[in-house]
Design an enzyme around this catalytic site. Structure first.
Site, PDB file in Angstrom:
ATOM      1  N   GLY A 230      -3.140  -3.940   2.316  1.00 32.58           N
ATOM      2  CA  GLY A 230      -3.988  -2.920   1.720  1.00 32.58           C
ATOM      3  C   GLY A 230      -5.388  -3.045   2.277  1.00 32.58           C
ATOM      4  N   SER A 231      -6.352  -2.602   1.502  1.00 33.38           N
ATOM      5  CA  SER A 231      -7.721  -2.566   2.006  1.00 33.38           C
ATOM      6  C   SER A 231      -8.355  -3.957   1.997  1.00 33.38           C
ATOM      7  CB  SER A 231      -8.547  -1.624   1.136  1.00 33.38           C
ATOM      8  OG  SER A 231      -8.583  -2.122  -0.183  1.00 33.38           O
TER       9      SER A 231
ATOM     10  N   CYS B 178      -3.147   1.426   9.369  1.00 34.99           N
ATOM     11  CA  CYS B 178      -4.117   0.368   9.619  1.00 34.99           C
ATOM     12  C   CYS B 178      -4.346   0.162  11.106  1.00 34.99           C
ATOM     13  CB  CYS B 178      -3.618  -0.926   8.995  1.00 34.99           C
ATOM     14  SG  CYS B 178      -1.935  -1.303   9.485  1.00 34.99           S
TER      15      CYS B 178
ATOM     16  N   ASN C  92       0.857   3.740   2.437  1.00 33.47           N
ATOM     17  CA  ASN C  92       1.113   4.474   3.687  1.00 33.47           C
ATOM     18  C   ASN C  92       2.494   4.197   4.286  1.00 33.47           C
ATOM     19  OD1 ASN C  92       0.296   1.913   4.337  1.00 33.47           O
ATOM     20  ND2 ASN C  92      -1.192   2.519   5.887  1.00 33.47           N
TER      21      ASN C  92
ATOM     22  N   GLN D 154      -8.355  10.220  -1.314  1.00 34.59           N
ATOM     23  CA  GLN D 154      -8.434   9.956   0.126  1.00 34.59           C
ATOM     24  C   GLN D 154      -9.032  11.154   0.857  1.00 34.59           C
ATOM     25  OE1 GLN D 154      -7.849   7.315   2.178  1.00 34.59           O
ATOM     26  NE2 GLN D 154      -7.675   6.111   0.328  1.00 34.59           N
ATOM     27  N   TYR D 155      -8.669  12.339   0.411  1.00 29.80           N
ATOM     28  CA  TYR D 155      -9.179  13.574   1.004  1.00 29.80           C
ATOM     29  C   TYR D 155     -10.697  13.633   0.852  1.00 29.80           C
ATOM     30  CZ  TYR D 155      -9.840  18.751   0.693  1.00 29.80           C
ATOM     31  OH  TYR D 155     -10.257  20.045   0.808  1.00 29.80           O
TER      32      TYR D 155
ATOM     33  N   LYS E  35       5.059  -5.253  -6.375  1.00 29.61           N
ATOM     34  CA  LYS E  35       4.378  -4.117  -7.016  1.00 29.61           C
ATOM     35  C   LYS E  35       4.091  -3.061  -5.964  1.00 29.61           C
ATOM     36  CE  LYS E  35       0.035  -3.049  -7.722  1.00 29.61           C
ATOM     37  NZ  LYS E  35       0.072  -1.583  -7.538  1.00 29.61           N
TER      38      LYS E  35
ATOM     39  N   PRO F  85       0.842  -1.201   0.000  1.00 31.12           N
ATOM     40  CA  PRO F  85       0.000   0.000   0.000  1.00 31.12           C
ATOM     41  C   PRO F  85       0.880   1.254   0.000  1.00 31.12           C
ATOM     42  CG  PRO F  85       0.265  -0.763   2.238  1.00 31.12           C
ATOM     43  CD  PRO F  85       1.136  -1.644   1.378  1.00 31.12           C
TER      44      PRO F  85
ATOM     45  N   GLU G 241     -13.471   2.126   8.496  1.00 29.88           N
ATOM     46  CA  GLU G 241     -12.118   2.673   8.615  1.00 29.88           C
ATOM     47  C   GLU G 241     -12.098   4.031   7.898  1.00 29.88           C
ATOM     48  OE1 GLU G 241      -9.134   0.544   6.338  1.00 29.88           O
ATOM     49  OE2 GLU G 241      -7.783   0.653   8.050  1.00 29.88           O
TER      50      GLU G 241
ATOM     51  N   GLU H 207      -2.747  -8.647   4.972  1.00 27.58           N
ATOM     52  CA  GLU H 207      -2.723  -7.700   6.100  1.00 27.58           C
ATOM     53  C   GLU H 207      -3.646  -6.562   5.687  1.00 27.58           C
ATOM     54  OE1 GLU H 207      -1.039  -8.381   8.757  1.00 27.58           O
ATOM     55  OE2 GLU H 207       0.587  -9.684   8.154  1.00 27.58           O
ATOM     56  N   LEU H 208      -4.817  -6.494   6.317  1.00 28.17           N
ATOM     57  CA  LEU H 208      -5.856  -5.600   5.792  1.00 28.17           C
ATOM     58  C   LEU H 208      -6.168  -4.449   6.752  1.00 28.17           C
ATOM     59  CD1 LEU H 208      -8.006  -8.502   4.314  1.00 28.17           C
ATOM     60  CD2 LEU H 208      -6.193  -7.198   3.201  1.00 28.17           C
TER      61      LEU H 208
HETATM   62  P1  NAD Z   1      -5.617  -0.612  -1.654  1.00 27.25           P
HETATM   63  O1  NAD Z   1      -6.262  -1.897  -1.336  1.00 27.25           O
HETATM   64  O2  NAD Z   1      -6.378   0.384  -2.403  1.00 27.25           O
HETATM   65  O3  NAD Z   1      -4.271  -0.826  -2.486  1.00 27.25           O
HETATM   66  C1  NAD Z   1      -3.216  -1.611  -1.989  1.00 27.25           C
HETATM   67  C2  NAD Z   1      -2.437  -2.177  -3.146  1.00 27.25           C
HETATM   68  O4  NAD Z   1      -3.239  -3.095  -3.843  1.00 27.25           O
HETATM   69  C3  NAD Z   1      -1.974  -1.149  -4.163  1.00 27.25           C
HETATM   70  O5  NAD Z   1      -0.668  -1.470  -4.552  1.00 27.25           O
HETATM   71  C4  NAD Z   1      -2.952  -1.356  -5.306  1.00 27.25           C
HETATM   72  O6  NAD Z   1      -2.450  -0.982  -6.562  1.00 27.25           O
HETATM   73  C5  NAD Z   1      -3.157  -2.844  -5.234  1.00 27.25           C
HETATM   74  N1  NAD Z   1      -4.360  -3.353  -5.876  1.00 27.25           N
HETATM   75  C6  NAD Z   1      -5.541  -2.725  -6.087  1.00 27.25           C
HETATM   76  N2  NAD Z   1      -6.399  -3.553  -6.708  1.00 27.25           N
HETATM   77  C7  NAD Z   1      -5.768  -4.731  -6.886  1.00 27.25           C
HETATM   78  C8  NAD Z   1      -6.139  -5.981  -7.440  1.00 27.25           C
HETATM   79  N3  NAD Z   1      -7.341  -6.204  -7.955  1.00 27.25           N
HETATM   80  N4  NAD Z   1      -5.235  -6.989  -7.433  1.00 27.25           N
HETATM   81  C9  NAD Z   1      -3.996  -6.806  -6.903  1.00 27.25           C
HETATM   82  N5  NAD Z   1      -3.596  -5.634  -6.376  1.00 27.25           N
HETATM   83  C10 NAD Z   1      -4.467  -4.602  -6.357  1.00 27.25           C
HETATM   84  O7  NAD Z   1      -5.124  -0.052  -0.256  1.00 27.25           O
HETATM   85  P2  NAD Z   1      -4.381   1.315   0.019  1.00 27.25           P
HETATM   86  O8  NAD Z   1      -5.378   2.408  -0.177  1.00 27.25           O
HETATM   87  O9  NAD Z   1      -3.103   1.388  -0.715  1.00 27.25           O
HETATM   88  O10 NAD Z   1      -4.013   1.180   1.558  1.00 27.25           O
HETATM   89  C11 NAD Z   1      -4.901   1.487   2.532  1.00 27.25           C
HETATM   90  C12 NAD Z   1      -5.483   0.240   3.145  1.00 27.25           C
HETATM   91  O11 NAD Z   1      -4.424  -0.626   3.545  1.00 27.25           O
HETATM   92  C13 NAD Z   1      -6.256   0.523   4.404  1.00 27.25           C
HETATM   93  O12 NAD Z   1      -7.426  -0.235   4.433  1.00 27.25           O
HETATM   94  C14 NAD Z   1      -5.322   0.081   5.503  1.00 27.25           C
HETATM   95  O13 NAD Z   1      -5.934  -0.263   6.695  1.00 27.25           O
HETATM   96  C15 NAD Z   1      -4.629  -1.059   4.872  1.00 27.25           C
HETATM   97  N6  NAD Z   1      -3.345  -1.295   5.516  1.00 27.25           N
HETATM   98  C16 NAD Z   1      -3.196  -2.436   6.254  1.00 27.25           C
HETATM   99  C17 NAD Z   1      -2.007  -2.688   6.913  1.00 27.25           C
HETATM  100  C18 NAD Z   1      -1.822  -3.943   7.723  1.00 27.25           C
HETATM  101  O14 NAD Z   1      -0.686  -4.309   7.980  1.00 27.25           O
HETATM  102  N7  NAD Z   1      -2.861  -4.636   8.110  1.00 27.25           N
HETATM  103  C19 NAD Z   1      -0.965  -1.783   6.815  1.00 27.25           C
HETATM  104  C20 NAD Z   1      -1.137  -0.638   6.050  1.00 27.25           C
HETATM  105  C21 NAD Z   1      -2.347  -0.416   5.393  1.00 27.25           C
END
Ligand code: NAD
Length: 502
Positions: A233-234, A290, A157, A337-338, A180, A155, A390, A256-257
């Site tokens: 990521g999310s 997160c 952050n 995000q804003y 990636k 992600p 969130e 890790e979501l």
């Molecule tokens: P996101 O899910 O939008 O994107 C994360 C990554 O996934 C990016 O690299 C994006 O390009 C990629 N992605 C998007 N669609 C995809 C697909 N279909 N297949 C494969 N990859 C794809 O998340 P974000 O906005 O970058 O990050 C914020 C989120 O991440 C928040 O929900 C946050 O809580 C979470 N997060 C979790 C942790 C943890 O350790 N649990 C840590 C940091 C952030």
């Protein structure tokens, strides 16, 4: 390195099979400053062809990389750790320029370097198997072997922190990697690609791509030659990756979501410490973590005092240019995000909670920037959207509670379960509550982002699956093979083959 970095010195290309290239179709995407809104650079957008090429390189490099001794692999990781440490200031600047992360909050390069240092030596023990003489006439053992080429999707952050945390154990296990980066924060990952090159990793071992979720991320998630995918990521994207894995080759999925982490403050807690630390937990990277403690529950008898201290400290956050060392609040990462956080501010305004502080979008002293006022509400009903979802912004709800049972019910009433904290000086209560909380991490008398390098990090429920941490992560990248040998006795007779030798 000059300050600020001149844009023609910023790496923007893909790193595949040991060399840098533009996208095969020359596709690019722009990166804008969330503070000035100016374009910084155009970055290569990996196509399906580029992604396939990176996976093919990782697959080809696997046999020779996995055949190296842990020390031989570790030497590359050690070298990379040093180069990342030396590049700390540049990485901090790149993150500040492209994602608004204040320089004062930058710890990722040191963190990720220590991860690579650890994994440089840890695979000696981490990838050992076991042996057994329990079955008469047999010597049995397990082999622990690299699962295959691994995809890592990060992600925006903490992109650099996740480098070492995820790629370190995968490479140490003998796997090869295609990483990636996020389309919102690709610059530090591309910089690290240049350090991977400088460290001399054999071609194909560590490939680093930039691009969007589609096509690059989704191609990795469904790729037949990728055997494990580690994603942070999310929750929404995590679900898509799980589906893509299930419908392609059933690759292993580590997720890790998101989180909606509760902090619980009991009446006997050190209120000043609890208030100060929970401000830190939500102020960190403008609430875009997160593990941010975005729901705080305070015992009614100490609520007024806690709120007073919390608001006083939170009002001290210094908004400004993320490249200035005194800044502690930068803009949110981008317009999307804003706007998303702005939507939650609107929802809170028409909700039943009481606004204690903030509540609006704002701007920097330059008249621009995606800034959100640090916002605090109290008395927010548990079913309101800002208490359930969130927000990922500088926004926290602080509610009163009366009893331990009540607060545990509320804290656990969430599909998230990543991180929780409890402040109390009653040890029995602390441990009772820790046991009852449905959360992958429970912090006692401390809060996010505190975590332990040698404790597993990961989520309950829809906060994810799999665990990362020293002593844990490497398991995710190893297959376990049972090997058993029929041994002849002294008369030369071997136990005859049995389906279930016991
Ligand atoms: P996101 O899910 O939008 O994107 C994360 C990554 O996934 C990016 O690299 C994006 O390009 C990629 N992605 C998007 N669609 C995809 C697909 N279909 N297949 C494969 N990859 C794809 O998340 P974000 O906005 O970058 O990050 C914020 C989120 O991440 C928040 O929900 C946050 O809580 C979470 N997060 C979790 C942790 C943890 O350790 N649990 C840590 C940091 C952030």
């Amino acid at each position: 390195m000059s300050f600020p970095i001149s844009t023609d010195k910023i790496e923007t290309r893909l790193y595949i099979n040991g060399s840098f290239s533009k996208a095969s179709d020359n596709s690019k995407f722009p990166i804008h400053s969330p503070y000035t809104h100016d374009k910084i650079v155009d970055v290569s957008e990996a196509s399906v062809d580029d992604t396939d090429r990176a996976v093919a390189a990782a697959k080809a490099a696997l046999p020779s990389w996995s055949a190296l001794s842990p020390d031989a692999r570790g030497a590359y990781l050690k070298k990379l750790a040093g180069l990342i440490r030396d590049s700390n200031d540049e990485l901090a600047q790149l993150e500040a320029m492209s994602s608004g992360r204040p320089l004062s909050m930058y710890f990722d390069a040191q963190y990720t370097a220590s991860q690579f240092d650890h994994w440089a030596v840890a695979s000696w023990e981490g990838s050992q198997g076991r042996s057994s003489l329990n079955t008469p006439g047999f010597v049995s053992m397990t082999f622990r072997q690299p699962i295959g080429p691994v995809a890592i999707v990060t992600p925006w952050n903490f992109p650099v922190a996740f480098f070492g945390q995820k790629a370190g154990p995968a490479l140490a296990a003998g796997c090869t990697v295609v990483l990636k980066s996020s389309e919102k924060a690709p610059l530090t990952s591309a910089k690290i690609a240049s350090l991977v090159h400088e460290a001399g990793f054999p071609a194909g071992v560590f490939n680093i791509l930039s691009g969007h979720g589609s096509p690059c991320g989704s191609t990795l998630a469904s790729h037949p030659d990728i055997r494990a995918i580690n994603f942070t990521g999310s929750t929404a994207t995590g679900r898509k990756i799980q589906i893509a894995a299930a419908t392609s080759n059933l690759k292993r999925v580590i997720l890790e979501l998101g989180g909606k982490s509760p902090a619980i403050v009991f009446e006997d807690a050190d209120i000043d410490k609890a208030a100060g630390e929970t401000v830190g937990g939500i102020a960190l990277v403008m609430g875009q973590a997160c593990v941010s403690n975005s729901r705080i529950y305070v015992h009614e008898s100490v609520f007024e005092k806690f709120m007073h201290v919390f608001l006083t400290i939170y009002k001290g956050v210094k908004k400004g240019d993320p490249l200035l060392p005194e800044t502690s609040q930068g803009p949110q990462v981008d317009r999307l995000q804003y706007e998303r956080v702005k939507g939650y501010l609107d929802a809170a305004r028409v909700g039943q909670g009481k606004l204690e502080m903030g509540g609006h979008v704002t701007e920097g002293e330059n008249g621009k920037g995606y800034f959100i006022e640090p916002t605090v509400y109290s008395g927010v009903p548990e079913d309101e959207v800002t208490q359930k979802e969130e927000v990922f912004g500088p926004f926290v709800n602080i509610n009163k509670f009366k009893t331990e049972e009540e607060v545990l019910t509320k804290a656990n009433d969430s599909e998230y379960g990543l991180y929780a904290s409890v402040y109390t000086n009653d040890l029995s209560r602390a441990l009772r509550v820790a046991k009852a909380l449905e959360s992958g991490q429970v912090a006692i008398n401390c809060t996010s982002p505190t975590s332990m390098a040698d404790m597993p990090f990961g989520g309950y429920k829809q906060s994810g699956q799999g665990r990362e941490g020293y002593g844990y992560s490497i398991d995710e990248y190893l297959e376990t093979k049972s090997v058993f040998i029929a041994v002849k006795d002294a008369s030369g007779t071997a136990v005859s083959g049995s389906v279930l030798a016991r």
